[in-house]
Design an enzyme around this catalytic site. Structure first.
Site: not given
Lengths: 745, 55
Positions: A61, A465, A646
């Protein structure tokens, strides 16, 4: 959002552990961002920029990126840092080349985002460099002082007093500057603790080091045989290693968290006073700027609508899956998505906004309660420090009463302080934490700090949540089997023209079908002509049909004058959700569901996933109150959430977690961040945290047993410098080896 | 024993030399990207030491 979920196309088998992060486009809703504001001007026509690269994890990479970018004409230097995943590019020419570099990287298959170093980060980087230098200096001193000490110990009576004295003077010349330089982190921390009238582990450490050095200096000047220079520098050396490990853990996870934030920067279109438009990064928006928000774009800042009416996807703010209609004058918060119609808005400052300022206040209140948490090492220090110091004082008095001279009494008291110096705590706790964090990192889980392990290990209740955390936060079609292919084709043909979450659920059913005169009605639906037939797709009211279904969202398709047909949609749980819940239950945890969404929707999700306790229509304030109750009841709640609503609950919780795609506020409130959007990291994190907690407890026990043997020896004056130095390194080695046992299991 | 008078300074200066070498390596950025450096040498594009055509 679906782009984020679908682009998990990274190479397998790369060693970095980051390969499960999907490549994110800069702006998921489209639009090319102008990154020239991030370009640094060096001189004349030379420029440079720092970019965060996503998806790079091996030598191949690096080579591909560096070569690819260097090939752009004008680029003079492209250097990729694989440890921090940053790419620095320098070029000659114009500023605009930055955008070419970004598109070149995208063509190579890597995500990239501009990145600015902030001061906090620069500070922690220079802190870690200082620690490394301090370790090097202490290491140098340990080796040389030991060399001299061993000669003194083994020389015994053979060595003349003059030679011995010379050796002590050389040791003093090495040790004293070393303590002054390498001891700084401990002295500073101890001083600030004492100034605030409490103690921490650094108080006994500093005291032991300073006393040992001054006593040794005195002994050297007087020409006496016993000095503790070797023990003092060895103590510093070992403790600095612990300090360094801890700082490195925080830097590494902090970097990764900032990387996530940098990748979620979006662009915005600003309307200049002249009437021209300009695309800028969201960080460049100032209050009072007029912005154009096309349909489908996320709102970059809090703003009020100047003109236009549109459906807004509020789930990141309130947890509701159903979009709501907003018009001129209404206030909107950043992070929500404009769905159906273009809007012109005015950016407002964060503080002036009622909803967000309320959330900010709640978060601050929550953080205060969190700061009451005391790290296990400091908790131990509160008992340990007074205990050890009184024993040292008693030793001193005892020897005086026994009739010994002042010098013998002082020597024994200082021997107690040196031998009880909390090496085990200073080194073994960070050692356990860094090993555990390394294991979490391999699973794509980021942990904020070492003490998060201590909190996570105690978890008894996990509170989720719903929207965006347990569910994907987007709709999927439920009653596909009851629809004819033609109905589906017509609905999809209309839906492709809209970004409404319901319409997006049908995008995948799109086939070639020509629709004319498509119009979108905010709060209603879509209308268009297929051939000669008028086709409508939208709410019950929009097609004049009574709504009758419970627990799901529905839209209606009306072809010509035929009776409307219902399409049912649901916000589906993540694939990993049922497994995760089952595993958490198997770990003996209680699961609860909290949602800002309607009661019936919350109930259905809870039942589908086997969650016994659920609460719907919960406001941010209520969420926080509930968390506080659970906390005071001794449930040690772990809150998992992703939305702005939240965040207060997450700060009020004992520990918190959020997926990587969460809103900025939620992510910065989280102790652990689950990368790759998988909930399955949660049981792993809890398991590893519990494991780490056991190791820490073992290490503390080892340290206590060790001291129980060593303290009597010191009190009765059997500890000479040789024993002190050996005891110190021996105990540190033991606890470190115990910490490293984690990697094998 | 007089040997100590020059052996000890030599030992200490050797240690100091090592310490200075470490400081230099830190300053020159050799600890900035351990992962990248470890893998970069695998792919470095070496240019031929001399050009074949020049002979």
């Amino acid at each position: 959002m679906d782009k984020i979920d679908s682009t998990t196309t990274l190479a397998d088998g790369c060693p970095s552990g980051l390969q499960d992060i999907p490549i994110q486009t800069l702006d998921p809703m489209g639009g090319h961002m102008d990154i020239t504001p991030y370009v640094t001007h060096i001189s004349d026509n030379k420029y440079s920029i720092n970019l965060i690269i996503q998806g790079a994890h091996c030598a191949g990479c690096v080579a591909k990126i560096e070569r690819g970018v260097s090939d752009i004409s004008g680029v003079t230097q492209a250097r990729m840092n694989l440890s921090t995943l940053r790419l620095n590019v320098a070029w000659t020419g114009g500023k605009h080349l930055a955008n070419d570099i970004l598109s070149a990287l995208r063509a190579l298959g890597f995500g990239a985002a501009p990145y600015e170093l902030d001061t906090a980060q620069a500070q922690s980087q220079s802190e870690i460099k200082f620690l490394l230098r301090a370790i090097a200096v202490a290491g140098f001193a340990v080796m040389n002082v030991m060399l001299l000490s061993i000669a003194v110990w083994s020389g015994g009576t053979e060595m003349s007093l003059k030679t011995q004295s010379m050796f002590h003077w050389i040791s003093a010349l090495i040790a004293l500057p070393t303590v002054a330089y390498s001891g700084q982190p401990f002295f500073r921390s101890a001083w600030s603790a004492l100034k605030n009238r409490h103690t921490n582990m650094d108080v006994p450490i500093s005291l032991a080091v300073i006393l040992a050095c001054s006593l040794s200096l005195y002994e050297t000047i007087m020409g006496n045989p016993h000095t503790y220079f070797d023990a003092a520098v060895m103590l510093l050396f070992l403790l600095l290693i612990g300090r360094y490990l801890d700082a490195r853990l925080r830097l590494r996870t902090g970097e990764a968290a900032r990387r996530l934030a940098a990748l979620q920067v979006t662009s915005a279109t600003v309307i200049l006073p002249s009437g021209d438009i300009k695309t800028v990064p969201e960080t460049a928006i100032r209050p009072g700027d007029r912005l154009m928000i096309p349909a489908g774009q996320r709102l970059p800042v809090d703003c009020t609508i100047l003109s236009g009416t549109s459906d807004i996807d509020m789930h990141i703010a309130t947890g509701e899956t159903e979009p709501q209609l907003f018009g001129p004058g209404d206030a909107l918060y950043s992070g929500t998505t404009n769905l159906t119609h273009p809007l012109t808005v005015e950016a407002v400052a964060l503080a002036s906004h009622s909803f967000l300022s309320e959330i900010t206040k709640l978060i601050e209140a929550g953080e205060q309660s969190k700061s009451r948490f005391v790290k296990i090492a400091d908790r131990a220090a509160r008992i340990y420090v007074p205990f050890v110091h009184s024993i040292a004082a008693l030793t001193f008095l005892g020897w005086l009463l026994w009739g010994a001279d002042f010098r013998t009494a002082t020597l024994s008291a200082i021997a107690v302080l040196i031998i009880t110096c909390p090496c085990a705590l200073g080194l073994a706790v960070p050692a356990v934490h860094i090993v555990a964090a390394g294991r979490l990192f391999k699973h794509g889980i980021l942990i904020r700090s070492g003490d998060a392990f201590e909190r996570l290990a105690k978890t008894k209740t996990v509170i989720f949540d719903k929207t965006g955390t347990l569910t994907l936060g987007r709709f999927t079609l439920q009653n596909e089997d009851k629809l004819t292919p033609q109905q589906l084709k017509y609905a999809a043909a209309l839906a492709i023209h809209s970004n409404h979450p319901v319409a997006r659920a049908l995008h995948s059913f799109h086939e070639d079908c020509e629709v004319n005169h498509v119009s979108e009605h905010a709060g209603g639906g879509l209308c268009g002509k297929i051939g000669q037939t008028v086709v409508k797709f939208g709410s019950a009211k929009f097609v004049n049909s009574p709504s009758s279904f419970e627990g799901t969202s529905q839209s209606w398709l009306k072809i010509g004058d035929a009776a409307p047909i219902v399409f049912q949609f649901e916000d589906c749980p993540r694939d990993s959700a049922p497994d995760t819940i089952a595993q958490l239950k198997a770990q003996g945890l209680t699961i609860e569901l909290l949602s800002g969404d309607q009661q019936k929707i919350a109930r259905k999700t809870a039942q589908d996933l086997g969650i016994d306790q659920w609460h719907g229509e919960v406001t941010p304030q209520k969420k926080m109150d509930l968390l506080k109750t659970r906390r005071s009841d001794g449930h040690y709640p772990l809150m998992v959430g992703d939305g702005i609503n939240d965040a207060p609950a997450m700060t009020a919780a004992y520990s918190s977690a959020s997926p990587a795609t969460a809103a900025d506020v939620a992510r910065s409130a989280a102790d652990i961040i689950l990368q790759g959007d998988k909930l399955s990291g949660l049981p792993i994190a809890i398991r590893i945290a519990r494991h780490a907690h056991r190791r820490v407890a073992e290490n503390l026990t080892l340290a206590i047993v060790y001291n129980m043997i060593a303290i009597p020896l010191a009190i009765f004056g059997f500890v000479n410098p040789l024993v002190a130095a050996l005891a110190m390194s021996g105990s540190s080695l033991l606890v470190t080896l115990n910490a490293l046992r984690m990697t094998r299991s | 024993m007089s040997a100590l008078l020059w052996l000890i300074p030599i030992a200490i200066s050797l240690g100091l030399l090592g310490l200075l070498a470490f400081f230099w390596s830190m300053k020159s950025g050799q600890f900035d990207d351990p992962e990248g450096d470890a893998s970069r040498f695998l792919y470095s594009e070496d240019k031929p030491i001399f050009n074949e055509n020049d002979r």
